[in-house]
Design a protein around this motif. Structure first.
Motif, PDB file in Angstrom:
ATOM      1  N   SER A  85      -2.804  -2.161   2.607  1.00 20.79           N
ATOM      2  CA  SER A  85      -2.234  -3.407   3.118  1.00 20.79           C
ATOM      3  C   SER A  85      -0.804  -3.135   3.547  1.00 20.79           C
ATOM      4  O   SER A  85      -0.049  -2.465   2.835  1.00 20.79           O
ATOM      5  CB  SER A  85      -2.253  -4.485   2.028  1.00 20.79           C
ATOM      6  N   MET A  86      -0.425  -3.639   4.719  1.00 22.98           N
ATOM      7  CA  MET A  86       0.945  -3.503   5.212  1.00 22.98           C
ATOM      8  C   MET A  86       1.565  -4.899   5.273  1.00 22.98           C
ATOM      9  O   MET A  86       1.094  -5.756   6.022  1.00 22.98           O
ATOM     10  CB  MET A  86       0.957  -2.844   6.589  1.00 22.98           C
ATOM     11  N   ALA A 119      -0.651  -1.031  -1.434  1.00 18.51           N
ATOM     12  CA  ALA A 119       0.097  -2.139  -0.833  1.00 18.51           C
ATOM     13  C   ALA A 119       1.495  -1.680  -0.447  1.00 18.51           C
ATOM     14  O   ALA A 119       2.331  -1.403  -1.307  1.00 18.51           O
ATOM     15  CB  ALA A 119       0.172  -3.314  -1.804  1.00 18.51           C
ATOM     16  N   TYR A 120       1.725  -1.556   0.858  1.00 21.07           N
ATOM     17  CA  TYR A 120       3.027  -1.150   1.383  1.00 21.07           C
ATOM     18  C   TYR A 120       3.792  -2.374   1.869  1.00 21.07           C
ATOM     19  O   TYR A 120       3.207  -3.342   2.357  1.00 21.07           O
ATOM     20  CB  TYR A 120       2.861  -0.212   2.577  1.00 21.07           C
ATOM     21  N   VAL A 190       2.349   5.801   6.890  1.00 20.05           N
ATOM     22  CA  VAL A 190       1.215   5.071   6.300  1.00 20.05           C
ATOM     23  C   VAL A 190      -0.072   5.876   6.406  1.00 20.05           C
ATOM     24  O   VAL A 190      -0.829   5.979   5.430  1.00 20.05           O
ATOM     25  CB  VAL A 190       1.045   3.693   6.983  1.00 20.05           C
ATOM     26  N   LEU A 191      -0.314   6.456   7.554  1.00 20.56           N
ATOM     27  CA  LEU A 191      -1.600   7.141   7.781  1.00 20.56           C
ATOM     28  C   LEU A 191      -1.633   8.561   7.263  1.00 20.56           C
ATOM     29  O   LEU A 191      -2.679   9.028   6.798  1.00 20.56           O
ATOM     30  CB  LEU A 191      -1.939   7.144   9.273  1.00 20.56           C
ATOM     31  N   ASN A 192      -0.511   9.254   7.342  1.00 19.37           N
ATOM     32  CA  ASN A 192      -0.511  10.677   7.010  1.00 19.37           C
ATOM     33  C   ASN A 192       0.343  11.033   5.802  1.00 19.37           C
ATOM     34  O   ASN A 192       0.341  12.181   5.369  1.00 19.37           O
ATOM     35  CB  ASN A 192      -0.023  11.496   8.224  1.00 19.37           C
ATOM     36  N   GLY A 193       1.087  10.069   5.289  1.00 19.55           N
ATOM     37  CA  GLY A 193       1.940  10.336   4.148  1.00 19.55           C
ATOM     38  C   GLY A 193       3.137  11.208   4.480  1.00 19.55           C
ATOM     39  O   GLY A 193       3.770  11.762   3.582  1.00 19.55           O
ATOM     40  N   ASN A 194       3.445  11.313   5.771  1.00 23.12           N
ATOM     41  CA  ASN A 194       4.578  12.170   6.180  1.00 23.12           C
ATOM     42  C   ASN A 194       5.881  11.418   6.026  1.00 23.12           C
ATOM     43  O   ASN A 194       6.132  10.438   6.737  1.00 23.12           O
ATOM     44  CB  ASN A 194       4.417  12.601   7.647  1.00 23.12           C
TER      45      ASN A 194
END
Length: 200
Positions: A85-86, A119-120, A190-194
């Motif tokens: 969740s964003m 949850a971000y 969010v997608l890659n944790g970078n």
């Protein structure tokens, strides 16, 4: 996010679960401007949203669900089926007043899930430079139910101008490099944790 993922060749489903139908309006403008949205849009609301999204998961690389900011049956259904969740916050004190309702809802959803929801939260429509950004970022970073991401999206005219045409800030003739970087940094995190060095 749907436009960004589609630009990378991903097969994306955008679910408009908000009664205001902002995603549907955006997609209609996008089709007029580009002739092709790049993703698939469906409208779904209510408790049945969960079941339908579960059925469609194998067909797409990513499913983005827009349910708006209010506590609705659609939002609860989406939170019960989503991986992530964003939750954007505008850096104003009155926006922060809603945080207790948000955390109560997250706690409730987590209690019924087999796997925890990630949850971000992040700052949206942030001032370019403001003490409000720092104050709200500090408050959000102390909330245990949420993971605060220090990747603010600034209140830039380029974003609203592009949205009015159904475009993202990284499409069209006048690309705003700063807006593009902010958005891509957030989405990559969010997608890659970078993690990329970012400030609030």
């Amino acid at each position: 996010m749907a436009g960004w993922l589609a630009s990378q060749g991903r097969d994306v489903l955008l679910v408009d679960g908000d009664d205001q139908e902002t995603s549907s309006d955006f997609t209609a403008w996008r089709e007029q401007t580009l002739g092709n949205t790049g993703y698939t849009l469906v409208n779904m609301t209510g408790a049945n949203l969960r079941k339908q999204v579960e059925a469609m998961k194998p067909k797409y690389d990513h499913i983005i669900i827009d349910t708006g900011g209010r506590d609705t049956t659609s939002q609860r259904a989406a939170l019960s089926v989503a991986d992530v969740s964003m939750i954007p916050f505008v850096p104003r004190s009155f926006d922060l007043w809603t945080i207790t309702k948000v955390t109560d809802l997250i706690d409730e959803i987590q209690s019924i899930r087999a796997e925890p929801l990630i949850a971000y939260t992040f700052l949206s429509r942030a001032d370019i430079r403001s003490a409000d950004n720092r104050d709200v970022a500090d408050a959000l970073s102390k909330i245990s139910q949420l993971t605060y991401l220090a990747y603010p999206i600034s209140n830039r005219k380029a974003i609203s101008n592009a949205a009015g045409l159904g475009l993202t800030p990284f499409e069209g003739e006048n690309i705003d490099r700063k807006a593009t970087k902010e958005i891509e940094d957030l989405f990559n995190r969010v997608l890659n944790g970078n993690d990329i060095t970012a400030t609030a």
